[in-house]
Design a protein around this motif. Structure first.
Motif, PDB file in Angstrom:
ATOM      1  N   GLU A   1       0.903  -1.164  -0.006  1.00 17.87           N
ATOM      2  CA  GLU A   1       0.173   0.060   0.160  1.00 17.87           C
ATOM      3  C   GLU A   1       1.020   1.310  -0.002  1.00 17.87           C
ATOM      4  O   GLU A   1       0.546   2.213  -0.663  1.00 17.87           O
ATOM      5  CB  GLU A   1      -0.833  -0.002   1.412  1.00 17.87           C
TER       6      GLU A   1
ATOM      7  N   GLU B   1      -0.356  -5.079  -9.334  1.00 18.43           N
ATOM      8  CA  GLU B   1       1.033  -5.554  -9.680  1.00 18.43           C
ATOM      9  C   GLU B   1       1.262  -6.638  -8.564  1.00 18.43           C
ATOM     10  O   GLU B   1       2.213  -7.482  -8.780  1.00 18.43           O
ATOM     11  CB  GLU B   1       2.071  -4.375  -9.708  1.00 18.43           C
TER      12      GLU B   1
ATOM     13  N   ARG C   1       2.432   1.743  -3.439  1.00 17.16           N
ATOM     14  CA  ARG C   1       1.270   2.242  -4.417  1.00 17.16           C
ATOM     15  C   ARG C   1       1.004   4.122  -4.067  1.00 17.16           C
ATOM     16  O   ARG C   1       1.184   4.450  -5.016  1.00 17.16           O
ATOM     17  CB  ARG C   1       0.092   1.617  -4.191  1.00 17.16           C
ATOM     18  N   LYS C   2       1.000   4.382  -2.687  1.00 19.47           N
ATOM     19  CA  LYS C   2       0.922   5.713  -2.380  1.00 19.47           C
ATOM     20  C   LYS C   2       2.184   6.730  -2.984  1.00 19.47           C
ATOM     21  O   LYS C   2       1.987   7.698  -3.472  1.00 19.47           O
ATOM     22  CB  LYS C   2       0.694   5.837  -1.099  1.00 19.47           C
TER      23      LYS C   2
ATOM     24  N   ALA D   1       4.773   1.430  -7.630  1.00 19.85           N
ATOM     25  CA  ALA D   1       4.117   0.296  -8.045  1.00 19.85           C
ATOM     26  C   ALA D   1       2.679   0.603  -8.679  1.00 19.85           C
ATOM     27  O   ALA D   1       1.988   1.634  -8.073  1.00 19.85           O
ATOM     28  CB  ALA D   1       3.784  -0.919  -6.995  1.00 19.85           C
ATOM     29  N   GLN D   2       2.112  -0.331  -9.903  1.00 22.94           N
ATOM     30  CA  GLN D   2       0.818  -0.060 -10.164  1.00 22.94           C
ATOM     31  C   GLN D   2      -0.077  -0.726  -9.784  1.00 22.94           C
ATOM     32  O   GLN D   2       0.343  -2.120  -9.102  1.00 22.94           O
ATOM     33  CB  GLN D   2       0.936  -0.459 -12.004  1.00 22.94           C
ATOM     34  N   SER D   3      -1.457  -0.497  -9.713  1.00 24.09           N
ATOM     35  CA  SER D   3      -2.308  -1.246  -8.924  1.00 24.09           C
ATOM     36  C   SER D   3      -2.331  -2.647  -9.536  1.00 24.09           C
ATOM     37  O   SER D   3      -2.326  -2.844 -10.771  1.00 24.09           O
ATOM     38  CB  SER D   3      -3.612  -0.551  -9.114  1.00 24.09           C
TER      39      SER D   3
END
Length: 404
Positions: free
Chosen positions: A387, A399, A390-391, A395-397
């Motif tokens: 998480e 992944e 991602r923030k 990283a891409q959602s």
């Protein structure tokens, strides 16, 4: 053959053209003491000594106290055409200024109170040979003027002399631990005298800059103590390794003093780390292990116990230990710097996000991209790390699928 000569055998005293080690070199069946070592720094010094020895050029030997400046000066003299004439040394910093003139130039009877007879000065005593002016940077301004005249005109006068000046034929070698160019800026040393002396400068390196020469220097110190009647001292590889980690602010002189002390208190046995004075012992967490050495090869004073390979093995391990400590120190400094607040302030949120991103990147690099291992390094749950990544746009959602 003396005890010292029986330890320092000819095979290990070849000139630098053979091995780079030059504790003693032969010249016209004479044994000339040259600075000891195999490092590039000391080989360069020996090369300069050999180049200038055959000329009458004035030499200025520079370097910290205890680096062996007089050894360098004596080597220049002993390799020169003047070697059969006197080598006279004067410590300009140890003689009061009002007495130095008489010491250098001599005096006539009745020249001053206490001058009950005429006396030759060091210039007369060194006639045809070499005059070594040690700690020239401590000479008073008045004496600097008088020395400059001698260097320019090659004549001097005894104190109280009423006759014609005396001519001199001496080679001048000066030495100092001071930065003479800084002294010129401060007005404590004459610039014209500096240029008269600085014809052929030779700088003696500090021991900490050539620590690889430590085993050979130790061996020379041991030989000297034996020749002077003190006991045989032996160093274990760990003791040698501990000494290699020291800063040696007193350089070779400090090392010689330590070996002399050990030859008295530890004569006839192997010196371990616990036998060293406290300032030479390594920290309690020092974990250096000399695995490259044969367990039976535990002493270094004699040739059969100290090969070049053995010395290199010890010092390579010490250097590895030193690099590891340096890396750890740098990490600590980096960690401390994270808590420093700039004078003009900062954006705390952005700063913390930057730190967080850098730590996550390091964890991923160390774990070779395995998120689960990176999370363990950061003491986070895997889902929490995903998480955060991602923030931070790392990283891409989708992944990182959930683990079973």
């Amino acid at each position: 053959m003396s005890a010292a000569e029986s330890i320092i055998v000819p095979e290990l005293l070849r000139s630098e053209t053979d091995t780079g080690f030059a504790g003693v070199a032969a010249l016209d069946d004479r044994r000339v003491r040259l600075p000891t070592g195999t490092t590039v720094l000391i080989r360069d010094v020996i090369s300069l000594i050999r180049q200038v020895a055959g000329h009458d050029s004035t030499v200025l030997v520079l370097g910290e106290s205890g680096t062996g400046k007089e050894v360098c000066a004596r080597a220049v003299h002993d390799l020169s055409p003047r070697r059969n004439r006197p080598f006279v040394a004067v410590n300009c910093g140890a003689i009061p200024g009002d007495l130095l003139e008489s010491e250098l130039f001599g005096h006539e009877r009745g020249a001053f109170t206490g001058a009950v007879s005429a006396r030759k000065g060091r210039f007369e005593i060194a006639e045809g040979g070499t005059l070594f002016l040690d700690e020239i940077g401590d000479m008073s301004p008045t004496m600097q003027v008088k020395l400059l005249r001698v260097l320019q005109e090659r004549v001097f006068e005894r104190v109280g002399n009423q006759q014609a000046p005396m001519r001199c034929n001496v080679r001048i070698i000066a030495a100092t631990h001071r930065n003479l160019e800084d002294s010129i800026q401060r007005g404590t040393f004459r610039e014209d005298l500096f240029h008269r002396l600085n014809v052929f400068p030779i700088e003696m390196p500090a021991l900490r800059a050539r620590i690889e020469d430590l085993p050979l220097l130790v061996r020379d110190c041991i030989a000297t103590n034996l020749s002077e009647g003190r006991g045989r001292v032996q160093l274990s590889p760990r003791a040698l390794g501990a000494l290699a980690l020291c800063q040696w602010t007193g350089n070779v002189r400090e090392l010689a003093n330590l070996i002399e002390r050990l030859s008295i208190v530890c004569a006839g046995r192997v010196v371990e780390v616990r036998d060293l004075p406290p300032k030479y012992r390594p920290p309690l967490d020092w974990t250096l292990e000399i695995k490259a050495l044969d367990p039976t090869s535990v002493v270094i004073p004699e040739v059969e116990h100290l090969t070049d390979e053995t010395a290199l093995s010890v010092l390579e391990e010490v250097e590895l230990e030193r690099e590891e400590r340096k890396e750890a120190t740098n990490k600590n400094v980096m960690a401390d710097s994270l808590a420093l607040l700039p004078e003009d302030g900062l954006d705390l949120r952005a700063h913390l996000l930057t730190i967080e991103r850098q730590l996550i990147e390091q964890a991923l690099q160390r774990s070779r991209g395995t998120v689960a291992q990176a999370a363990r390094l950061l003491n986070l749950r895997r889902t929490t790390l995903v998480e955060k990544m991602r923030k931070l746009g790392m990283a891409q959602s989708g992944e990182f699928p959930p683990e079973d």
